[in-house]
Design an enzyme around this catalytic site. Structure first.
Site, short mmCIF file in Angstrom:
data_model
loop_
_atom_site.label_atom_id
_atom_site.label_comp_id
_atom_site.label_asym_id
_atom_site.label_seq_id
_atom_site.Cartn_x
_atom_site.Cartn_y
_atom_site.Cartn_z
N LYS A 31 62.12 78.04 3.17
CA LYS A 31 61.39 78.22 4.43
C LYS A 31 62.30 77.95 5.62
O LYS A 31 63.41 77.42 5.47
CB LYS A 31 60.17 77.29 4.42
CG LYS A 31 59.18 77.61 3.29
CD LYS A 31 58.00 76.64 3.30
CE LYS A 31 56.99 76.99 2.22
NZ LYS A 31 55.79 76.11 2.28
N TYR A 71 50.21 84.68 2.37
CA TYR A 71 49.33 83.50 2.30
C TYR A 71 47.85 83.87 2.45
O TYR A 71 47.06 83.04 2.90
CB TYR A 71 49.74 82.49 3.38
CG TYR A 71 50.98 81.68 3.03
CD1 TYR A 71 51.05 80.91 1.85
CD2 TYR A 71 52.07 81.63 3.89
CE1 TYR A 71 52.17 80.16 1.55
CE2 TYR A 71 53.22 80.88 3.59
CZ TYR A 71 53.24 80.13 2.41
OH TYR A 71 54.36 79.37 2.11
N ASN A 134 57.55 71.59 4.26
CA ASN A 134 57.93 71.26 2.89
C ASN A 134 59.01 72.19 2.31
O ASN A 134 59.17 72.28 1.11
CB ASN A 134 56.70 71.15 1.98
CG ASN A 134 55.94 72.44 1.86
OD1 ASN A 134 56.29 73.45 2.47
ND2 ASN A 134 54.88 72.44 1.07
N HIS A 137 58.98 77.57 -0.92
CA HIS A 137 57.82 78.18 -1.57
C HIS A 137 58.19 78.57 -2.99
O HIS A 137 59.32 79.01 -3.24
CB HIS A 137 57.39 79.45 -0.81
CG HIS A 137 56.42 80.28 -1.61
ND1 HIS A 137 55.07 80.00 -1.63
CD2 HIS A 137 56.60 81.32 -2.46
CE1 HIS A 137 54.46 80.86 -2.46
NE2 HIS A 137 55.37 81.67 -2.97
N GLU A 148 53.86 88.68 -5.23
CA GLU A 148 54.78 88.25 -4.17
C GLU A 148 56.11 88.99 -4.24
O GLU A 148 56.66 89.39 -3.21
CB GLU A 148 54.99 86.73 -4.26
CG GLU A 148 53.74 85.95 -3.88
CD GLU A 148 53.79 84.46 -4.22
OE1 GLU A 148 52.78 83.79 -3.99
OE2 GLU A 148 54.83 83.99 -4.72
P1 IDP Z 1 52.22 75.42 -2.39
O1 IDP Z 1 53.26 75.88 -1.38
O2 IDP Z 1 52.65 74.15 -3.08
O3 IDP Z 1 51.85 76.52 -3.35
P2 IDP Z 1 49.66 75.87 -1.06
O4 IDP Z 1 48.43 75.07 -1.27
O5 IDP Z 1 49.70 77.25 -1.65
O6 IDP Z 1 50.90 75.01 -1.60
O7 IDP Z 1 49.93 75.95 0.49
C1 IDP Z 1 50.90 76.82 1.00
C2 IDP Z 1 51.67 76.11 2.08
O8 IDP Z 1 50.78 75.80 3.15
C3 IDP Z 1 52.27 74.78 1.70
O9 IDP Z 1 53.51 74.91 1.00
C4 IDP Z 1 52.46 74.15 3.05
O10 IDP Z 1 53.60 74.72 3.73
C5 IDP Z 1 51.20 74.61 3.78
N1 IDP Z 1 50.13 73.63 3.69
C6 IDP Z 1 49.35 73.34 2.63
N2 IDP Z 1 48.48 72.37 2.91
C7 IDP Z 1 48.70 72.03 4.20
C8 IDP Z 1 48.12 71.08 5.09
O11 IDP Z 1 47.20 70.34 4.74
N3 IDP Z 1 48.63 71.02 6.35
C9 IDP Z 1 49.63 71.83 6.77
N4 IDP Z 1 50.22 72.73 5.97
C10 IDP Z 1 49.76 72.84 4.70
MG MG Z 2 50.79 78.26 -3.09
#
Ligand code: IDP
Ligand code: MG
Length: 170
Positions: A31, A71, A134, A137, A148
């Protein structure tokens, strides 16, 4: 005019993808924060060292339309607009990695969605702090990986080749 044998050229496309094999593929994206923080090399190194095979890679600043589709399952979540603008805020490294259980093992290598829950030794556990930053992805299922990969890559942007390490890994 060369007379020696030339190295085999990678095929442009790889045909039907198996679902359970050494050729399973996952979509991994570093990212914008991972790029800005200079973590590209460290992250790629982990997938290489594990033994996965790189079959596609591009460095792009993704348009918001692509990110909204990527997303789409999160579009009702309150953080969705912020997620899309964060992901569009700078270039990302989009990659396809191939190998046995690439999807599941890739997720283990990433750690949990929230870095605070991610164990040391995982990418998110080692390199970041907040869920909204984080750094990486990874596809969460073979089906979403296939979706994807086709969203981010054209078939001829993926390379089919045999790694010389193949027989030492499997
Ligand atoms: P993942 O990336 O581990 O698959 P997902 O639930 O698919 O997690 O969420 C996609 C992305 O959305 C996360 O990697 C993170 O960047 C963002 N995200 C998820 N939950 C939150 C939140 O509570 N606050 C802000 N960003 C979030
Ligand atoms: Mg995800």
């Amino acid at each position: 005019m060369g007379s020696g044998a030339s190295a085999p050229r990678p095929q442009a496309t790889c045909g039907q993808r198996p679902t359970m094999s050494n050729e399973e593929r996952t979509f991994i994206a570093i990212k914008p924060d991972g790029v800005q923080r200079g973590l590209v090399g460290d992250i790629i190194k982990r997938f290489e060292q594990k033994g996965f095979k790189l079959v596609g890679m591009k460095f792009i600043q993704a348009p918001e339309s692509l990110l909204r589709e990527h997303y789409a399952d999160l579009k009702e979540r309150p953080f969705f607009p912020g997620l899309v603008s964060y992901m569009a805020s700078g270039p990302v490294v989009a990659m396809v990695w191939e190998g046995l259980n690439a999807v599941k093992t890739g997720r283990v290598m990433l750690g949990e969605t929230n870095p605070a829950d991610s164990k040391p030794g995982t990418i998110r556990g080692d390199f970041c702090i907040q869920v909204g930053r984080n750094i990486i992805h990874g596809s969460d299922s073979v089906d979403s990986a296939n979706t994807e990969i086709s969203l981010w890559f054209k078939p001829d942007e993926l390379c089919c080749y045999t790694s010389c390490a193949n027989e030492w890994i499997y």
